[in-house]
Design a protein around this motif. Structure first.
Motif, PDB file in Angstrom:
ATOM      1  N   GLU A 357       0.816  -1.205   0.000  1.00 27.59           N
ATOM      2  CA  GLU A 357       0.000   0.000   0.000  1.00 27.59           C
ATOM      3  C   GLU A 357       0.852   1.258   0.000  1.00 27.59           C
ATOM      4  OE1 GLU A 357      -3.350   0.046  -0.435  1.00 27.59           O
ATOM      5  OE2 GLU A 357      -2.949  -2.085  -0.801  1.00 27.59           O
ATOM      6  N   LEU A 358       1.998   1.197   0.694  1.00 25.76           N
ATOM      7  CA  LEU A 358       2.889   2.355   0.690  1.00 25.76           C
ATOM      8  C   LEU A 358       3.451   2.613  -0.710  1.00 25.76           C
ATOM      9  CD1 LEU A 358       4.954   2.062   4.005  1.00 25.76           C
ATOM     10  CD2 LEU A 358       3.521   3.983   3.300  1.00 25.76           C
ATOM     11  N   ASP A 359       3.849   1.539  -1.404  1.00 29.26           N
ATOM     12  CA  ASP A 359       4.368   1.691  -2.772  1.00 29.26           C
ATOM     13  C   ASP A 359       3.311   2.312  -3.682  1.00 29.26           C
ATOM     14  OD1 ASP A 359       6.792   0.642  -2.073  1.00 29.26           O
ATOM     15  OD2 ASP A 359       6.360  -1.388  -2.787  1.00 29.26           O
ATOM     16  N   LYS A 360       2.063   1.834  -3.517  1.00 33.43           N
ATOM     17  CA  LYS A 360       0.976   2.377  -4.330  1.00 33.43           C
ATOM     18  C   LYS A 360       0.767   3.860  -4.014  1.00 33.43           C
ATOM     19  CE  LYS A 360      -2.629  -0.221  -4.669  1.00 33.43           C
ATOM     20  NZ  LYS A 360      -3.893  -0.911  -4.327  1.00 33.43           N
ATOM     21  N   ALA A 361       0.827   4.228  -2.715  1.00 31.19           N
ATOM     22  CA  ALA A 361       0.625   5.621  -2.318  1.00 31.19           C
ATOM     23  C   ALA A 361       1.740   6.514  -2.862  1.00 31.19           C
ATOM     24  CB  ALA A 361       0.566   5.724  -0.802  1.00 31.19           C
ATOM     25  N   ARG A 362       2.979   6.022  -2.846  1.00 27.46           N
ATOM     26  CA  ARG A 362       4.102   6.818  -3.362  1.00 27.46           C
ATOM     27  C   ARG A 362       3.937   7.084  -4.862  1.00 27.46           C
ATOM     28  NH1 ARG A 362       7.341   3.131  -0.012  1.00 27.46           N
ATOM     29  NH2 ARG A 362       8.016   4.261   1.883  1.00 27.46           N
ATOM     30  N   ARG A 363       3.460   6.067  -5.592  1.00 22.72           N
ATOM     31  CA  ARG A 363       3.257   6.275  -7.033  1.00 22.72           C
ATOM     32  C   ARG A 363       2.184   7.333  -7.295  1.00 22.72           C
ATOM     33  NH1 ARG A 363       3.689   0.563  -7.039  1.00 22.72           N
ATOM     34  NH2 ARG A 363       1.407   0.349  -7.240  1.00 22.72           N
ATOM     35  N   LEU A 364       1.116   7.301  -6.491  1.00 19.22           N
ATOM     36  CA  LEU A 364       0.051   8.301  -6.657  1.00 19.22           C
ATOM     37  C   LEU A 364       0.549   9.700  -6.333  1.00 19.22           C
ATOM     38  CD1 LEU A 364      -2.974   6.372  -5.072  1.00 19.22           C
ATOM     39  CD2 LEU A 364      -2.522   6.764  -7.508  1.00 19.22           C
ATOM     40  N   LEU A 365       1.363   9.808  -5.286  1.00 16.47           N
ATOM     41  CA  LEU A 365       1.910  11.121  -4.940  1.00 16.47           C
ATOM     42  C   LEU A 365       2.875  11.620  -6.013  1.00 16.47           C
ATOM     43  CD1 LEU A 365       2.613  10.594  -1.116  1.00 16.47           C
ATOM     44  CD2 LEU A 365       0.899  12.118  -2.124  1.00 16.47           C
ATOM     45  N   ALA A 366       3.645  10.682  -6.602  1.00 19.10           N
ATOM     46  CA  ALA A 366       4.626  11.058  -7.624  1.00 19.10           C
ATOM     47  C   ALA A 366       3.968  11.607  -8.879  1.00 19.10           C
ATOM     48  CB  ALA A 366       5.500   9.850  -7.975  1.00 19.10           C
ATOM     49  N   ARG A 367       2.748  11.148  -9.184  1.00 25.17           N
ATOM     50  CA  ARG A 367       2.069  11.669 -10.386  1.00 25.17           C
ATOM     51  C   ARG A 367       1.226  12.907 -10.075  1.00 25.17           C
ATOM     52  NH1 ARG A 367      -2.634   7.158 -11.727  1.00 25.17           N
ATOM     53  NH2 ARG A 367      -4.225   8.024 -10.319  1.00 25.17           N
ATOM     54  N   GLY A 368       1.270  13.351  -8.786  1.00 25.71           N
ATOM     55  CA  GLY A 368       0.622  14.612  -8.442  1.00 25.71           C
ATOM     56  C   GLY A 368      -0.767  14.511  -7.867  1.00 25.71           C
ATOM     57  N   ASP A 369      -1.227  13.337  -7.436  1.00 22.75           N
ATOM     58  CA  ASP A 369      -2.571  13.212  -6.848  1.00 22.75           C
ATOM     59  C   ASP A 369      -2.641  13.962  -5.523  1.00 22.75           C
ATOM     60  OD1 ASP A 369      -2.955  11.565  -8.974  1.00 22.75           O
ATOM     61  OD2 ASP A 369      -3.744   9.873  -7.830  1.00 22.75           O
ATOM     62  N   ASP A 370      -3.847  14.307  -5.145  1.00 17.94           N
ATOM     63  CA  ASP A 370      -4.086  15.048  -3.912  1.00 17.94           C
ATOM     64  C   ASP A 370      -3.598  14.211  -2.713  1.00 17.94           C
ATOM     65  OD1 ASP A 370      -4.998  16.672  -1.889  1.00 17.94           O
ATOM     66  OD2 ASP A 370      -7.077  15.997  -2.037  1.00 17.94           O
ATOM     67  N   PRO A 371      -2.666  14.742  -1.901  1.00 17.29           N
ATOM     68  CA  PRO A 371      -2.139  13.984  -0.755  1.00 17.29           C
ATOM     69  C   PRO A 371      -3.222  13.511   0.208  1.00 17.29           C
ATOM     70  CG  PRO A 371      -0.764  15.890  -1.162  1.00 17.29           C
ATOM     71  CD  PRO A 371      -1.965  16.038  -2.055  1.00 17.29           C
ATOM     72  N   LEU A 377      -6.897   6.685   0.618  1.00 16.20           N
ATOM     73  CA  LEU A 377      -6.817   5.421  -0.125  1.00 16.20           C
ATOM     74  C   LEU A 377      -5.845   4.443   0.553  1.00 16.20           C
ATOM     75  CD1 LEU A 377      -6.740   6.790  -3.803  1.00 16.20           C
ATOM     76  CD2 LEU A 377      -8.635   5.585  -2.668  1.00 16.20           C
ATOM     77  N   LEU A 378      -4.738   4.990   1.086  1.00 21.29           N
ATOM     78  CA  LEU A 378      -3.760   4.150   1.792  1.00 21.29           C
ATOM     79  C   LEU A 378      -4.407   3.479   3.002  1.00 21.29           C
ATOM     80  CD1 LEU A 378      -0.889   3.135   2.529  1.00 21.29           C
ATOM     81  CD2 LEU A 378      -0.510   5.325   3.666  1.00 21.29           C
ATOM     82  N   ALA A 379      -5.112   4.289   3.806  1.00 22.03           N
ATOM     83  CA  ALA A 379      -5.728   3.749   5.017  1.00 22.03           C
ATOM     84  C   ALA A 379      -6.807   2.730   4.675  1.00 22.03           C
ATOM     85  CB  ALA A 379      -6.308   4.880   5.853  1.00 22.03           C
ATOM     86  N   ARG A 380      -7.652   3.056   3.669  1.00 24.46           N
ATOM     87  CA  ARG A 380      -8.725   2.141   3.300  1.00 24.46           C
ATOM     88  C   ARG A 380      -8.177   0.844   2.718  1.00 24.46           C
ATOM     89  NH1 ARG A 380     -12.940   3.617  -1.409  1.00 24.46           N
ATOM     90  NH2 ARG A 380     -11.099   3.042  -2.628  1.00 24.46           N
ATOM     91  N   GLY A 381      -7.166   0.964   1.850  1.00 28.83           N
ATOM     92  CA  GLY A 381      -6.604  -0.232   1.228  1.00 28.83           C
ATOM     93  C   GLY A 381      -5.948  -1.150   2.248  1.00 28.83           C
ATOM     94  N   LEU A 382      -5.210  -0.542   3.203  1.00 26.75           N
ATOM     95  CA  LEU A 382      -4.548  -1.354   4.212  1.00 26.75           C
ATOM     96  C   LEU A 382      -5.564  -2.028   5.132  1.00 26.75           C
ATOM     97  CD1 LEU A 382      -1.887  -2.306   5.405  1.00 26.75           C
ATOM     98  CD2 LEU A 382      -1.816  -0.220   6.805  1.00 26.75           C
TER      99      LEU A 382
END
Length: 420
Positions: A357-371, A377-382
């Motif tokens: 989930e952390l890897d997925k969150a980092r990719r989303l942040l890297a493409r500019g998604d709202d933190p 999404l990180l909390a829900r997915g985990l």
């Protein structure tokens, strides 16, 4: 893993059997390494004293056959020669037995303290031989603490009762006034030191200490104003002794019938009182056939000891309560080990899901998604991944009417519901 205490003692076997299964100190390390090389034996320690020979093992399962077979084979005994005398204690019984031994509750002399030192020696020998691991190491340390608690919290050690004390008490019955006697102590270990101390306190006129190592004999002799000799000078001094107390680790008798006969002749058949505390015996049993000799072994001292240990009965009952409680505590710790691998695996799986989930969150942040959205999404997915497997299992348990599993899950997860 399975704990096992196996062996014989003064209650189950006569001295003639005990001396056949004793382990020589200089061969003990090799015997231990040979024992742990047997199938399914993981850890081992051996306690070998004049009153008992016991093996303490951690095995892969409850099959004790490899240990019993090795013991019999090592001492070159047929099954029918040893099986009537042995006892086997598994698991909780083993823990309780070892604690009782360390506390002096299973000794010939109730509450005697020497056994604790002997158990520490057994542990140190096994530790140096590399045959003690986590389980036996923890058990021995726990036993030492329990033995200390028993001696601190009860009055079990207040009366001066020991095999050495019993030997001197018997000598005083035969020689009313020890101030007119000469005592010969053969050996220089703890038991002989105690015997020498009791003899000295009761006013023995003269004392000789004979030992294989003359330096050790001199050290002990100096403490009690005695005279030290090496073992090979025993025949020359035996005729001087009114009282002989023997306790060495020699594998064969060091005093034979012929030597005693010659000493008696030189003494003009004045009586000799002899106590053989050693196992294997230091004095040939045939010596007892001679006139003017009173020969006693450790087994013969039991009646004397019985008369001196009544005061320890009440303290022993208190000690048994301590042993029972501490045995239960140790078994609780042992059972907890079974969950260690499961806890480790569960934590590893949780960490794997977290990293995903952390890897997925980092990719989303890297493409500019709202933190803020990424955190959600990180909390829900985990959460979903962590509860997915338990949720599926619990629903199936409900479908299968496995109420006990649901109750266990409620306790495990710390969650209560209002739905029966």
């Amino acid at each position: 893993m399975s704990l096992l205490a196996f062996g014989i003692n003064h209650k189950t076997a006569p001295v003639a059997i005990r001396e056949r299964v004793s382990f020589a100190p200089d061969r003990l390390a090799d015997a231990l390494r040979e024992l742990v090389s047997q199938p399914r034996v993981q850890e081992a320690a051996i306690l070998s004293t004049c009153n008992r020979t016991e093996l303490y093992c951690n095995t892969e399962d409850d099959d004790i056959a490899p240990v019993v077979e090795w013991f019999r084979r090592y001492h070159e005994l047929r099954a029918e020669e040893i099986e009537p005398y042995i006892y086997i204690h598994p698991q909780l019984e083993a823990v309780r037995h070892i604690m009782r031994v360390a506390s002096g509750l299973d000794s010939l002399v109730l509450g005697e303290p020497q056994i604790l030192g002997q158990m520490k020696d057994a542990y140190n020998t096994a530790n140096e031989a590399g045959t003690v691991g986590t389980l036996l190491g923890r058990l021995f340390q726990h036993c030492f603490a329990v033995a200390k608690q028993v001696r601190t919290d009860t009055a079990i050690g207040e009366s001066p009762v020991s095999v050495a004390f019993a030997a001197v008490s018997l000598a005083r019955q035969i020689f009313t006034d020890l101030s007119e006697t000469t005592a010969l102590c053969i050996g220089a270990g703890e038991t002989i030191e105690l015997a020498a101390r009791h003899l000295h306190e009761h006013g023995v006129a003269r004392m000789i200490i004979a030992n294989r190592t003359l330096e050790r004999a001199h050290l002990l002799a100096g403490e009690f104003g005695a005279y030290a000799i090496p073992l090979d000078e025993l025949p020359a001094h035996l005729e001087e002794a009114d009282i002989v107390v023997a306790s060495t680790a020699a594998p064969l008798p060091i005093l034979g019938k012929g030597a005693v006969e010659r000493a008696l002749k030189a003494r003009k058949h004045r009586p000799m009182f002899m106590v053989d505390i050693a196992v294997p015996r230091d004095i040939e049993p045939e010596v007892a056939e001679l006139d003017d000799v009173y020969l006693y072994t450790v087994d013969d001292l039991q009646e004397v000891i019985r008369e001196n240990q009544e005061s320890r009965r009440e303290a022993a009952a208190q000690a048994e309560e301590i042993v029972n409680l501490q045995s239960a505590h140790f078994m609780g710790w042992l059972r907890s080990l079974r969950a260690v691998d499961l806890v480790r695996a569960y934590r590893s799986e949780a960490e794997r899901l977290r990293d995903q989930e952390l890897d997925k969150a980092r990719r989303l942040l890297a493409r500019g998604d709202d933190p803020e959205q990424v955190l959600y999404l990180l909390a829900r997915g985990l959460t979903n991944k962590l509860v997915h497997r338990p949720s599926v299992t619990l629903r199936q348990a409900g479908y299968d009417e496995r109420a006990e599993l649901i109750e266990f899950a409620s306790e495990l997860l710390g969650v209560k519901t209002d739905v029966d």
